[in-house]
Design a protein around this motif. Sequence first.
Motif, PDB file in Angstrom:
ATOM      1  N   SER A  30     -50.440  72.339  57.139  1.00 35.56           N
ATOM      2  CA  SER A  30     -51.046  71.177  57.802  1.00 35.56           C
ATOM      3  C   SER A  30     -50.394  69.880  57.339  1.00 35.56           C
ATOM      4  CB  SER A  30     -52.552  71.129  57.516  1.00 35.56           C
ATOM      5  OG  SER A  30     -53.204  72.205  58.128  1.00 35.56           O
ATOM      6  N   SER A  33     -46.943  69.718  59.119  1.00 37.33           N
ATOM      7  CA  SER A  33     -46.917  69.859  60.574  1.00 37.33           C
ATOM      8  C   SER A  33     -46.587  68.508  61.226  1.00 37.33           C
ATOM      9  CB  SER A  33     -48.284  70.353  61.065  1.00 37.33           C
ATOM     10  OG  SER A  33     -48.243  70.605  62.443  1.00 37.33           O
ATOM     11  N   PRO A  34     -45.739  68.455  62.221  1.00 40.61           N
ATOM     12  CA  PRO A  34     -45.233  69.529  63.064  1.00 40.61           C
ATOM     13  C   PRO A  34     -43.925  70.147  62.577  1.00 40.61           C
ATOM     14  CG  PRO A  34     -44.571  67.463  64.021  1.00 40.61           C
ATOM     15  CD  PRO A  34     -45.364  67.142  62.769  1.00 40.61           C
ATOM     16  N   SER A 100     -44.509  78.555  58.367  1.00 37.28           N
ATOM     17  CA  SER A 100     -45.330  78.126  59.503  1.00 37.28           C
ATOM     18  C   SER A 100     -44.474  78.004  60.759  1.00 37.28           C
ATOM     19  CB  SER A 100     -46.005  76.787  59.198  1.00 37.28           C
ATOM     20  OG  SER A 100     -45.034  75.785  58.945  1.00 37.28           O
ATOM     21  N   PRO A 102     -45.533  75.725  63.491  1.00 34.23           N
ATOM     22  CA  PRO A 102     -46.518  74.807  64.073  1.00 34.23           C
ATOM     23  C   PRO A 102     -46.343  74.579  65.567  1.00 34.23           C
ATOM     24  CG  PRO A 102     -45.041  73.633  62.586  1.00 34.23           C
ATOM     25  CD  PRO A 102     -44.712  75.084  62.473  1.00 34.23           C
ATOM     26  N   GLU A 137     -50.269  77.145  64.318  1.00 31.99           N
ATOM     27  CA  GLU A 137     -51.362  76.183  64.434  1.00 31.99           C
ATOM     28  C   GLU A 137     -52.077  76.423  65.764  1.00 31.99           C
ATOM     29  OE1 GLU A 137     -51.924  71.610  62.974  1.00 31.99           O
ATOM     30  OE2 GLU A 137     -49.981  72.201  63.789  1.00 31.99           O
TER      31      GLU A 137
END
Length: 184
Positions: A30, A33-34, A100, A102, A137
């Motif tokens: 988080s 992100s992005p 991740s 995202p 996400e």
Amino acid sequence: MSWLRHGNGGVESSVWIDERLLSEMEADASEHSPRETGGMLLGYWSAQGQAVITKTIPGGPGAVRMRTRFEPDGLWQQEILDEIYLRSGRITTYLGDWHSHPVGVLRPSGRDKSTAKEVAKSQSARAPRPLTLIGVEVGGGWKWGVFRYRGRRGFERLALERFGGAEAAERVKPTAVRTHPWAI
């Protein structure tokens, strides 16, 4: 995708992770992100053939985080991994990586496949079938999927099981460890 297969759903296709680690990874994802972020997955293989993830190592101070790419600070991570491995009595070891997506989908990319192939070929990694844990996400939260690289057959998706509290203490008992032929 022919290189993405689903596991058989049995005991051998489960990956266990301490739920606190998922919370830490979600916070990291988080925060960046992005852009993508990630790190190493550490733990052991149980006597039943299940991966048990007990620690992670963040991407590191020299990590490169971009919208569709993450490159860890490998030298920094390796120093920490070596220390953890020795302190654990050579039980806690490298299992694979997490990162991740995202702005992506919950499956390994072509770049993820290339990375897993490189890791699998590396004698020093001692991970012929590395894990890749990916977070996407979704609606302000994160959804996770775990995949095991199987060489020319590509990835298979495994069940991701969470543990915590008293269950965590039971799961991480060193007596549950299966020794691998490539262990030192």
